[in-house]
Design a protein around this motif. Structure first.
Motif, PDB file in Angstrom:
ATOM      1  N   HIS B  20      56.776  45.088  66.822  1.00 43.36           N
ATOM      2  CA  HIS B  20      57.576  45.592  65.697  1.00 43.36           C
ATOM      3  C   HIS B  20      58.854  46.284  66.152  1.00 43.36           C
ATOM      4  O   HIS B  20      59.851  46.274  65.453  1.00 43.36           O
ATOM      5  CB  HIS B  20      56.745  46.545  64.833  1.00 43.36           C
ATOM      6  CG  HIS B  20      55.723  45.839  63.986  1.00 43.36           C
ATOM      7  ND1 HIS B  20      55.891  45.637  62.650  1.00 43.36           N
ATOM      8  CD2 HIS B  20      54.539  45.263  64.314  1.00 43.36           C
ATOM      9  CE1 HIS B  20      54.837  44.982  62.169  1.00 43.36           C
ATOM     10  NE2 HIS B  20      54.010  44.740  63.167  1.00 43.36           N
ATOM     11  N   LYS B  54      62.024  44.038  60.085  1.00 48.30           N
ATOM     12  CA  LYS B  54      60.839  44.894  60.286  1.00 48.30           C
ATOM     13  C   LYS B  54      59.946  44.876  59.049  1.00 48.30           C
ATOM     14  O   LYS B  54      58.729  44.823  59.150  1.00 48.30           O
ATOM     15  CB  LYS B  54      61.268  46.336  60.591  1.00 48.30           C
ATOM     16  CG  LYS B  54      61.602  46.532  62.056  1.00 48.30           C
ATOM     17  CD  LYS B  54      61.837  47.989  62.389  1.00 48.30           C
ATOM     18  CE  LYS B  54      62.296  48.087  63.845  1.00 48.30           C
ATOM     19  NZ  LYS B  54      62.782  49.420  64.203  1.00 48.30           N
ATOM     20  N   LYS B  55      60.591  44.919  57.883  1.00 47.29           N
ATOM     21  CA  LYS B  55      59.816  44.869  56.639  1.00 47.29           C
ATOM     22  C   LYS B  55      59.082  43.543  56.512  1.00 47.29           C
ATOM     23  O   LYS B  55      57.962  43.460  56.025  1.00 47.29           O
ATOM     24  CB  LYS B  55      60.733  45.081  55.435  1.00 47.29           C
ATOM     25  CG  LYS B  55      61.088  46.533  55.232  1.00 47.29           C
ATOM     26  CD  LYS B  55      61.608  46.775  53.824  1.00 47.29           C
ATOM     27  CE  LYS B  55      62.048  48.218  53.668  1.00 47.29           C
ATOM     28  NZ  LYS B  55      63.349  48.336  53.009  1.00 47.29           N
ATOM     29  N   GLU B  58      56.002  43.626  58.527  1.00 45.90           N
ATOM     30  CA  GLU B  58      54.944  44.363  57.811  1.00 45.90           C
ATOM     31  C   GLU B  58      54.267  43.446  56.793  1.00 45.90           C
ATOM     32  O   GLU B  58      53.047  43.410  56.681  1.00 45.90           O
ATOM     33  CB  GLU B  58      55.529  45.562  57.049  1.00 45.90           C
ATOM     34  CG  GLU B  58      56.227  46.610  57.905  1.00 45.90           C
ATOM     35  CD  GLU B  58      55.247  47.477  58.686  1.00 45.90           C
ATOM     36  OE1 GLU B  58      54.049  47.453  58.355  1.00 45.90           O
ATOM     37  OE2 GLU B  58      55.703  48.148  59.643  1.00 45.90           O
ATOM     38  N   LYS B  62      50.390  42.182  56.706  1.00 46.59           N
ATOM     39  CA  LYS B  62      49.584  42.525  55.535  1.00 46.59           C
ATOM     40  C   LYS B  62      48.944  41.245  54.970  1.00 46.59           C
ATOM     41  O   LYS B  62      47.765  41.214  54.638  1.00 46.59           O
ATOM     42  CB  LYS B  62      50.490  43.179  54.479  1.00 46.59           C
ATOM     43  CG  LYS B  62      49.774  43.674  53.256  1.00 46.59           C
ATOM     44  CD  LYS B  62      50.602  44.735  52.531  1.00 46.59           C
ATOM     45  CE  LYS B  62      49.960  45.120  51.212  1.00 46.59           C
ATOM     46  NZ  LYS B  62      50.569  44.503  50.034  1.00 46.59           N
TER      47      LYS B  62
END
Lengths: 189, 195
Positions: B20, B54-55, B58, B62
Motif C-alpha cells: 500500500h 491507495k483508495k 483498499e 475489501k
C-alpha cells in the motif's frame, strides 16, 4: 416518428413496480426451468419480501445506465416478464440486454420477440447506441430462435461455461449493430 | 508425500500482495499512459493520483475479503522487488468452475522481457491446480495483436468476437473473448511423475 416507443404489436413495456414484480418474480423463480434458462447461479427460493427489497435496491441505483421494464400483454395488461439493458458502456455505445418471460404458458408465441423489438428500437432510436449484445445458454433454442428473428447475429461460443445435469454447456453470444437494425427497418417497410 | 511447490515464485518474477505504501506512486504513473489503460479497460482513459490509487487498493482488498470470487496479485521482479504489473482473477463462479483473467505490465519498457509470460504461467497453475477451475476467460479490445498473440501462445482460443464493441479515435474495434480449458492446459503441462 413512432407513435409509442414502448408499444409493440403484442406487448408494451412499462416501469418496474416493486410490489407487482416481487409477487410475480417469487412465483416465477419457483419454476426451476425458468430460473435455469435465465441465470447461471444455482436456483434459490427467495420470499416475496426478499424479492421486493432486492428490486427496490436495484431501482435506487443510478438510473442513467439502468433501463429495466416490465413486459405487459396488450390485450389484458397481464405481466408476462421483464426486459433490461445492463453493462451499458455509453462511451462506446455498447450494451447487453436480458429478457425473461416468467409466464410459461406464454412461451413460444412471439411475446418475447415483440418485447425485444421494442427494446432494440429504444436502444437505437432513443439511446442512440451503436450495438446491443446478449448471452444465451446453448440449451435454450427457443430463445436463440427469438433473438435471430429480432435480428441478432451469432458472435461466438464460450465453451463449457456451465455444468448442469452432469454435463458441460456453452454460452452463446449474439449481437446486432445499429446499421443492421436500420437495414431491417427498411426491409420491413 | 509432501507438497512443496512454491505457487508464487517464478525465475524472474514473483506474485506478491499489494504494498500500500510503495505501489500507489508507481501504478499512478502508469495511468498517464492511455495505451496501457486502453489495453486493460473499455472505460474512458483517466489518470489516477497516488492518493486515489491507495483508495483503489483498499477497495480491491475489501472486495477480495467479501466476495470470495476474486484474486489479485502484484507482479514483482525477483531481482529488486520492483513493481512490474498485476494479475487479477475475477467473476469466479465456483458452481461451474469458471473465471476471468486480467493482467498488465505497467511500463512499456518492461514488456517483452518474459515477465508477463511467467506471471501468466504461475496464474494458470494457480487457477487450474490450486483453485481447480474448469476454464478461464480473457477479453481483449481494440487494436491489440500483441495481446492476442500473448494469450494464444499460452493456449487460449478465440471464442467470441463482439463486433464494433469499442470506439476509439473515431474507429470501431471488435472485442475478442478468449478461453482456455483446464484439460487443454494440462495436456501441455503434464504433471511431473513423483519419484
Amino acid at each position: 416518428m413512432t407513435d409509442n416507443l414502448f408499444r409493440g404489436q403484442l406487448v408494451h413495456l412499462a416501469a418496474d413496480e416493486p410490489e407487482v414484480l416481487a409477487k410475480v418474480s417469487s412465483r416465477w423463480a419457483q419454476d426451476s426451468e425458468y430460473f435455469r434458462l435465465l441465470d447461471s447461479e444455482p436456483p434459490i427460493l427467495w420470499s416475496e419480501k426478499k424479492h421486493k427489497e432486492w428490486i427496490e435496491k436495484e431501482l435506487e441505483k443510478d438510473s442513467s445506465d439502468n433501463f429495466g421494464f416490465m413486459i405487459h400483454k396488450n390485450d389484458d395488461n397481464a405481466v408476462l416478464g421483464f426486459i433490461a439493458l445492463f453493462a451499458l458502456n455509453w462511451n462506446h455505445g455498447d450494451t447487453l440486454v436480458a429478457i425473461a418471460l416468467g409466464e410459461r404458458d406464454h412461451w413460444g408465441k412471439g411475446y418475447g420477440t415483440d418485447a425485444m423489438r421494442i427494446m432494440l428500437r429504444y436502444a437505437f432510436q432513443e439511446l442512440n447506441l451503436h450495438r446491443v449484445g446478449l448471452l444465451v445458454f446453448e440449451y435454450n433454442p427457443r430463445a436463440i430462435r427469438s433473438y435471430e428473428k429480432a435480428g441478432f447475429q451469432p458472435e461466438g461460443r464460450i465453451r463449457g461455461m456451465m455444468r448442469r445435469e452432469g454435463r458441460r454447456w456453452d454460452w452463446l453470444m449474439m449481437g446486432i449493430l445499429r446499421s443492421e437494425w436500420l437495414q431491417l427497418q427498411q426491409e420491413s417497410g | 508425500m509432501t507438497i512443496q511447490t512454491q505457487l508464487f515464485e517464478g525465475a524472474l518474477i514473483r506474485l506478491a500482495p499489494i504494498d500500500h505504501e510503495k505501489d500507489a506512486e508507481v501504478e499512478a504513473r502508469w495511468t498517464n499512459d492511455p495505451h496501457y489503460l486502453h489495453a486493460l479497460e473499455s472505460k474512458p482513459a483517466q489518470p489516477v493520483s497516488p492518493a486515489q490509487m491507495k483508495k483503489k487498493y483498499e477497495a480491491i482488498e475489501k472486495q477480495l475479503e467479501e466476495s470470495k470470487n476474486s484474486f489479485y496479485f502484484t507482479i514483482r521482479s525477483r531481482e529488486d522487488n520492483r513493481l512490474l504489473g498485476f494479475v487479477r482473477l475475477e467473476w469466479i463462479e465456483w458452481t461451474h468452475g469458471t473465471g476471468n483473467l486480467k493482467m498488465g505490465i505497467g511500463d512499456a519498457g518492461e514488456r517483452g522481457k518474459g515477465y508477463g509470460s511467467e506471471a501468466l504461467r504461475l496464474l494458470l497453475r494457480y487457477a487450474f491446480d490450486e483453485l481447480n477451475l474448469y476454464r478461464l476467460s480473457a477479453m481483449l479490445g481494440g487494436d491489440n495483436p500483441a495481446g492476442l498473440r500473448f494469450f494464444e501462445r499460452h493456449g487460449f482460443m478465440q471464442e467470441v468476437r463482439r463486433r464494433e464493441a469499442l470506439q476509439r479515435g473515431g474507429k470501431f474495434y471488435d472485442v475478442v473473448h478468449l478461453g482456455l480449458l483446464a484439460e487443454e492446459w494440462r495436456s501441455k503441462n503434464p504433471k511431473e511423475v513423483e519419484p
